[in-house]
Design an enzyme around this catalytic site. Sequence first.
Site, PDB file in Angstrom:
ATOM      1  N   LYS A   1       0.832  -1.319  -0.018  1.00 58.66           N
ATOM      2  CA  LYS A   1       0.021  -0.044  -0.098  1.00 58.66           C
ATOM      3  C   LYS A   1       0.747   1.335   0.058  1.00 58.66           C
ATOM      4  O   LYS A   1       0.273   2.104  -0.304  1.00 58.66           O
ATOM      5  CB  LYS A   1      -0.900   0.197   1.230  1.00 58.66           C
ATOM      6  CG  LYS A   1      -2.211  -0.963   0.995  1.00 58.66           C
ATOM      7  CD  LYS A   1      -3.153  -1.212   2.335  1.00 58.66           C
ATOM      8  CE  LYS A   1      -4.190  -1.727   1.851  1.00 58.66           C
ATOM      9  NZ  LYS A   1      -5.020  -2.164   3.014  1.00 58.66           N
TER      10      LYS A   1
ATOM     11  N   ASP B   1     -10.234  -3.961  -1.357  1.00 59.15           N
ATOM     12  CA  ASP B   1     -10.404  -4.170   0.165  1.00 59.15           C
ATOM     13  C   ASP B   1     -10.020  -2.692   0.739  1.00 59.15           C
ATOM     14  O   ASP B   1      -9.349  -1.773   0.298  1.00 59.15           O
ATOM     15  CB  ASP B   1      -9.049  -5.035   0.707  1.00 59.15           C
ATOM     16  CG  ASP B   1      -7.807  -4.467   0.404  1.00 59.15           C
ATOM     17  OD1 ASP B   1      -7.600  -4.411  -0.829  1.00 59.15           O
ATOM     18  OD2 ASP B   1      -6.906  -4.722   1.258  1.00 59.15           O
ATOM     19  N   ASP B   2     -10.508  -2.682   2.097  1.00 62.74           N
ATOM     20  CA  ASP B   2     -10.340  -1.515   2.938  1.00 62.74           C
ATOM     21  C   ASP B   2     -10.689  -0.091   2.198  1.00 62.74           C
ATOM     22  O   ASP B   2      -9.915   0.803   2.200  1.00 62.74           O
ATOM     23  CB  ASP B   2      -8.810  -1.403   3.421  1.00 62.74           C
ATOM     24  CG  ASP B   2      -8.344  -2.733   4.092  1.00 62.74           C
ATOM     25  OD1 ASP B   2      -8.952  -3.444   4.626  1.00 62.74           O
ATOM     26  OD2 ASP B   2      -7.048  -3.043   4.095  1.00 62.74           O
TER      27      ASP B   2
ATOM     28  N   TYR C   1     -13.646  -9.479   2.936  1.00 59.75           N
ATOM     29  CA  TYR C   1     -12.565 -10.435   2.647  1.00 59.75           C
ATOM     30  C   TYR C   1     -12.564 -11.420   3.819  1.00 59.75           C
ATOM     31  O   TYR C   1     -11.518 -12.345   3.962  1.00 59.75           O
ATOM     32  CB  TYR C   1     -11.242  -9.739   2.321  1.00 59.75           C
ATOM     33  CG  TYR C   1     -10.964  -8.914   3.119  1.00 59.75           C
ATOM     34  CD1 TYR C   1     -10.090  -9.130   4.379  1.00 59.75           C
ATOM     35  CD2 TYR C   1     -11.059  -7.815   2.951  1.00 59.75           C
ATOM     36  CE1 TYR C   1      -9.841  -8.065   5.511  1.00 59.75           C
ATOM     37  CE2 TYR C   1     -10.493  -6.389   3.671  1.00 59.75           C
ATOM     38  CZ  TYR C   1     -10.003  -6.695   4.875  1.00 59.75           C
ATOM     39  OH  TYR C   1      -9.344  -5.906   5.667  1.00 59.75           O
TER      40      TYR C   1
ATOM     41  N   TRP D   1      -5.358 -15.251   1.628  1.00 59.56           N
ATOM     42  CA  TRP D   1      -4.380 -14.009   1.939  1.00 59.56           C
ATOM     43  C   TRP D   1      -4.468 -14.204   3.415  1.00 59.56           C
ATOM     44  O   TRP D   1      -5.043 -13.501   4.301  1.00 59.56           O
ATOM     45  CB  TRP D   1      -4.991 -12.800   1.588  1.00 59.56           C
ATOM     46  CG  TRP D   1      -4.041 -11.686   1.527  1.00 59.56           C
ATOM     47  CD1 TRP D   1      -3.664 -11.130   2.846  1.00 59.56           C
ATOM     48  CD2 TRP D   1      -3.480 -10.604   0.592  1.00 59.56           C
ATOM     49  NE1 TRP D   1      -2.818  -9.927   2.625  1.00 59.56           N
ATOM     50  CE2 TRP D   1      -2.626  -9.956   1.410  1.00 59.56           C
ATOM     51  CE3 TRP D   1      -3.528 -10.551  -0.486  1.00 59.56           C
ATOM     52  CZ2 TRP D   1      -2.042  -8.715   0.533  1.00 59.56           C
ATOM     53  CZ3 TRP D   1      -2.825  -9.698  -1.474  1.00 59.56           C
ATOM     54  CH2 TRP D   1      -2.427  -8.609  -0.853  1.00 59.56           C
ATOM     55  N   ASP D   2      -3.390 -14.818   3.990  1.00 55.64           N
ATOM     56  CA  ASP D   2      -3.259 -15.169   5.324  1.00 55.64           C
ATOM     57  C   ASP D   2      -2.266 -14.017   6.036  1.00 55.64           C
ATOM     58  O   ASP D   2      -1.071 -13.852   5.554  1.00 55.64           O
ATOM     59  CB  ASP D   2      -2.631 -16.425   5.694  1.00 55.64           C
ATOM     60  CG  ASP D   2      -3.025 -16.922   6.731  1.00 55.64           C
ATOM     61  OD1 ASP D   2      -3.437 -16.152   7.763  1.00 55.64           O
ATOM     62  OD2 ASP D   2      -2.590 -18.183   7.260  1.00 55.64           O
ATOM     63  N   ASN D   3      -3.021 -13.277   6.898  1.00 56.54           N
ATOM     64  CA  ASN D   3      -2.119 -12.152   7.687  1.00 56.54           C
ATOM     65  C   ASN D   3      -1.359 -12.373   8.704  1.00 56.54           C
ATOM     66  O   ASN D   3      -1.757 -12.017  10.007  1.00 56.54           O
ATOM     67  CB  ASN D   3      -3.178 -11.147   7.959  1.00 56.54           C
ATOM     68  CG  ASN D   3      -3.828 -10.063   7.015  1.00 56.54           C
ATOM     69  OD1 ASN D   3      -3.003  -9.878   6.101  1.00 56.54           O
ATOM     70  ND2 ASN D   3      -5.279  -9.722   6.868  1.00 56.54           N
TER      71      ASN D   3
ATOM     72  N   ASP E   1       1.558  -5.064  11.561  1.00 53.90           N
ATOM     73  CA  ASP E   1       1.457  -3.667  11.088  1.00 53.90           C
ATOM     74  C   ASP E   1       0.316  -3.022  12.251  1.00 53.90           C
ATOM     75  O   ASP E   1      -0.239  -3.733  12.922  1.00 53.90           O
ATOM     76  CB  ASP E   1       1.216  -3.310   9.752  1.00 53.90           C
ATOM     77  CG  ASP E   1      -0.049  -3.887   9.372  1.00 53.90           C
ATOM     78  OD1 ASP E   1      -0.562  -4.904   9.868  1.00 53.90           O
ATOM     79  OD2 ASP E   1      -0.319  -3.671   8.088  1.00 53.90           O
TER      80      ASP E   1
ATOM     81  N   ASN F   1       1.089 -13.054   4.167  1.00 52.46           N
ATOM     82  CA  ASN F   1       1.696 -11.427   4.549  1.00 52.46           C
ATOM     83  C   ASN F   1       2.705 -11.328   5.411  1.00 52.46           C
ATOM     84  O   ASN F   1       2.533 -11.516   6.614  1.00 52.46           O
ATOM     85  CB  ASN F   1       0.277 -10.828   4.604  1.00 52.46           C
ATOM     86  CG  ASN F   1       0.408  -9.305   4.362  1.00 52.46           C
ATOM     87  OD1 ASN F   1       1.152  -8.726   3.898  1.00 52.46           O
ATOM     88  ND2 ASN F   1      -0.427  -8.535   5.043  1.00 52.46           N
TER      89      ASN F   1
END
Length: 424
Positions: free
Chosen positions: A16, A92-93, A138, A191-193, A198, A227
């Site tokens: 991002k 997303d977001d 998501y 999409w595994d955080n 962060d 991620n």
Amino acid sequence: DFMAARGMNTFVYGPKDDTLVRRAWRAPYQGDDLDRLVELVERCQRHGVDLVYCVHPALSIRYSDEADLEALVAKYASVAALGVRRFALLLDDIPTELQHEADRTAFASLADAHAHLINEVSKRLDPDSSLIVCPTVYCGRGDEPYLATIGRAIDPRIDLFRTGRAICSPTLDLEDAQVFAETTGRPATYWDNYPVNDVAMGFELHIGPYRGRDPQLWRASRGVIANGMELFEASKIPFATIADYLRDPEAYDPEASWQVAIRDVAGEADEESFALFADNVRSSCLATDDAPVVTRAIEKFAFRLDQGEGRAAAADLAALANRLTAAAHHLLQGKVSNNALIDECRPWIEAFELGAQALARVAELAAAGCLERGARRELLPYLVRLRQARVRVFGDALDMFLSDLTVTHVRPGRMLTVEGGDAR
């Protein structure tokens, strides 16, 4: 290089803070930005790793505007010219309602607008290309109406990202994956955080092993994208365990995989010290045990102290504190195999050393029989400095232990000042 050596096969590029991915998505790559992207493309091609290039246009795009659609497709085409064939559209977001008046007129809902955009992008990409989409919804149960609308409307060959029940999910379960697949008409691409740390997780060092993922997840999933943290060397440790899980999820042993990963990344000469440190920074959404060895030692010390075995309890605690202190000294003294790893972990290692010193002082006071009367004066400075470090080491165990030991009654309104901070 590290990914390829571990058998991982996909690298998703979508940070991002790359303005050309997000805020300035319409602008082309040029100059140093282009050179950097070309280097990444070439490195992936050299190692047989698929590069997935992402664009996140949804903060400003007008879904009903043909010019915006053409600009988005042109951005993908410019990257395709470098040899990239896999792309992602990130939605997303963002606000959950349509922002532009023209879009509210053209589409019944955000889901309808997104379905239109996804289909148009997919149709206009090169036939040899593939598309993955991160939907606005998501995470959750997997049966949300937004997902049902998207799933019915878009080509079943287009994959959809999902993070699980939560943004950072403690578990990824086969049952949830099956619900998502039934709702959307395709298996989830996770999409595994993890190990990302962060935003509110910045005080945690996510180097613990990959766990909580169903060994049967492959039955209803395309795969897992992990991620990472901005701490590149430190991320390699959990990445290595993720690779082991993906290679053989049914035989995967988190702890055994983790020990190998620590040895490979930290170096064999530093393995023992780093593993002892790492055992005390397990905190994450995946971990239920923050610092198992220290937690058990503190519990045992408190029990034996209560039983009148203060000297024996102190001896055991002192032995552990000495081991922790020696490990911290070894890692911080500068003669290690992977200096980049230690530099990234330094704030946590320094707090680890401070905690070891606190435990050593507790043991000294207990051995001298003056823990109760000397605890507040001697131990409160350690507690204050540990809190001021603003990193999570030893989970809650050491903080709670020192807090319990230093609790005394202070006259109302009195301020007790200690070096490095104050306590009321």
